[in-house]
Design an enzyme around this catalytic site. Sequence first.
Site, PDB file in Angstrom:
ATOM      1  N   ASP A  67       0.818  -1.208   0.000  1.00 14.45           N
ATOM      2  CA  ASP A  67       0.000   0.000   0.000  1.00 14.45           C
ATOM      3  C   ASP A  67       0.857   1.266   0.000  1.00 14.45           C
ATOM      4  O   ASP A  67       2.071   1.210   0.181  1.00 14.45           O
ATOM      5  CB  ASP A  67      -0.967   0.002   1.197  1.00 14.45           C
ATOM      6  N   ASN A 136      -7.897  -2.717  13.924  1.00 12.92           N
ATOM      7  CA  ASN A 136      -9.286  -3.043  13.584  1.00 12.92           C
ATOM      8  C   ASN A 136      -9.350  -4.254  12.642  1.00 12.92           C
ATOM      9  O   ASN A 136     -10.382  -4.511  12.036  1.00 12.92           O
ATOM     10  CB  ASN A 136      -9.972  -1.822  12.939  1.00 12.92           C
ATOM     11  N   HIS A 138      -7.402  -4.658   9.933  1.00 15.17           N
ATOM     12  CA  HIS A 138      -7.078  -4.398   8.534  1.00 15.17           C
ATOM     13  C   HIS A 138      -5.765  -5.046   8.138  1.00 15.17           C
ATOM     14  O   HIS A 138      -4.878  -5.249   8.960  1.00 15.17           O
ATOM     15  CB  HIS A 138      -7.126  -2.900   8.190  1.00 15.17           C
ATOM     16  N   GLU A 143      -9.744  -1.776   5.035  1.00 20.36           N
ATOM     17  CA  GLU A 143     -10.435  -1.452   6.274  1.00 20.36           C
ATOM     18  C   GLU A 143     -11.701  -2.294   6.432  1.00 20.36           C
ATOM     19  O   GLU A 143     -12.232  -2.812   5.449  1.00 20.36           O
ATOM     20  CB  GLU A 143     -10.825   0.032   6.267  1.00 20.36           C
TER      21      GLU A 143
HETATM   22  C1  GLP Z   1      -0.750   0.312   8.728  1.00 26.67           C
HETATM   23  C2  GLP Z   1      -0.349  -0.353   7.393  1.00 26.67           C
HETATM   24  C3  GLP Z   1      -0.450  -1.848   7.474  1.00 26.67           C
HETATM   25  C4  GLP Z   1       0.162  -2.298   8.779  1.00 26.67           C
HETATM   26  C5  GLP Z   1      -0.727  -1.882   9.907  1.00 26.67           C
HETATM   27  C6  GLP Z   1      -0.171  -2.204  11.285  1.00 26.67           C
HETATM   28  O1  GLP Z   1      -1.819   1.168   8.625  1.00 26.67           O
HETATM   29  N1  GLP Z   1      -1.028   0.104   6.229  1.00 26.67           N
HETATM   30  O2  GLP Z   1       0.173  -2.442   6.346  1.00 26.67           O
HETATM   31  O3  GLP Z   1       0.277  -3.699   8.800  1.00 26.67           O
HETATM   32  O4  GLP Z   1      -1.101  -0.536   9.811  1.00 26.67           O
HETATM   33  O5  GLP Z   1       0.867  -1.351  11.612  1.00 26.67           O
HETATM   34  P1  GLP Z   1       1.853  -1.599  12.813  1.00 26.67           P
HETATM   35  O6  GLP Z   1       2.700  -2.752  12.410  1.00 26.67           O
HETATM   36  O7  GLP Z   1       2.632  -0.327  12.932  1.00 26.67           O
HETATM   37  O8  GLP Z   1       1.018  -1.886  14.006  1.00 26.67           O
END
Ligand code: GLP
Length: 241
Positions: A67, A136, A138, A143
């Site tokens: 992404d 959440n 995702h 989402e």
């Molecule tokens: C972000 C990214 C995801 C990631 C997630 C968790 O928004 N777009 O690809 O896996 O949130 O992030 P973190 O590893 O910092 O908890």
Amino acid sequence: MRLYRAKDYNDLSRKAANIISAQVIMKPDCVLGLATGSSPLGTYRQLIEWYKKGDLDFSEVKSVNLDEYKGLPKDNDQSYYYFMHQNFFKDININPENTHIPNGMEPDSEKECSRYNQVISDLGGIDLQLLGLGHNGHIGFNEPDTAFAKMTHCVDLAPSTIEANKRFFASADDVPRQAYTMGIKTIMQARKILLIVSGEDKAQILYDVLNGPITPHVPASILQLHSDVTVVADEAALSKF
Ligand code: GLP
């Protein structure tokens, strides 16, 4: 689905890096699906260390990222392009031409999403997709929704995601409201998936993802239907099991 219990974040990172290393050793020209966020940072650090020791070679590896924020230029230090360069690509011998990330500066969503879908299909699909997990549920930026999104698309970020990611920006107002992300179908088409989850704040959602109903309200729950998923989670993230 295989679930590996790691002692802590360091142990999780080494286990995840071992799994990615095995993929690169067994198929030197593999396509790695890569992720951003805090979760994979330790994994990237470990892979860099092994590369520097001479144990790993990324010269033929191709990568596609999950992404990218819409509207952030590559040189913005919060863009995922910048993140990948700083935290991984600049320290290994991957060919920059073989690294792919959605172009956040393309304003035409339809054009950018179909371009990115084509990139993935021209590469022959993803051999191993690394995933973190949002609070959440995702994955990428898919989402919670009333239906599972299919291929690469432009999303409106959920308020909880903006809240979670504001720590990287000067304020919540600076977090982009939209992003390009691979779809759930794109992710599910990867031949193998590696989900890494760390911390007590992810314990409930990890429990729901692995044991709850498969529902687009918890996007990662769809992984229960994939035939080759490895989950590596630390004890804190597994505290509800
Ligand atoms: C972000 C990214 C995801 C990631 C997630 C968790 O928004 N777009 O690809 O896996 O949130 O992030 P973190 O590893 O910092 O908890």
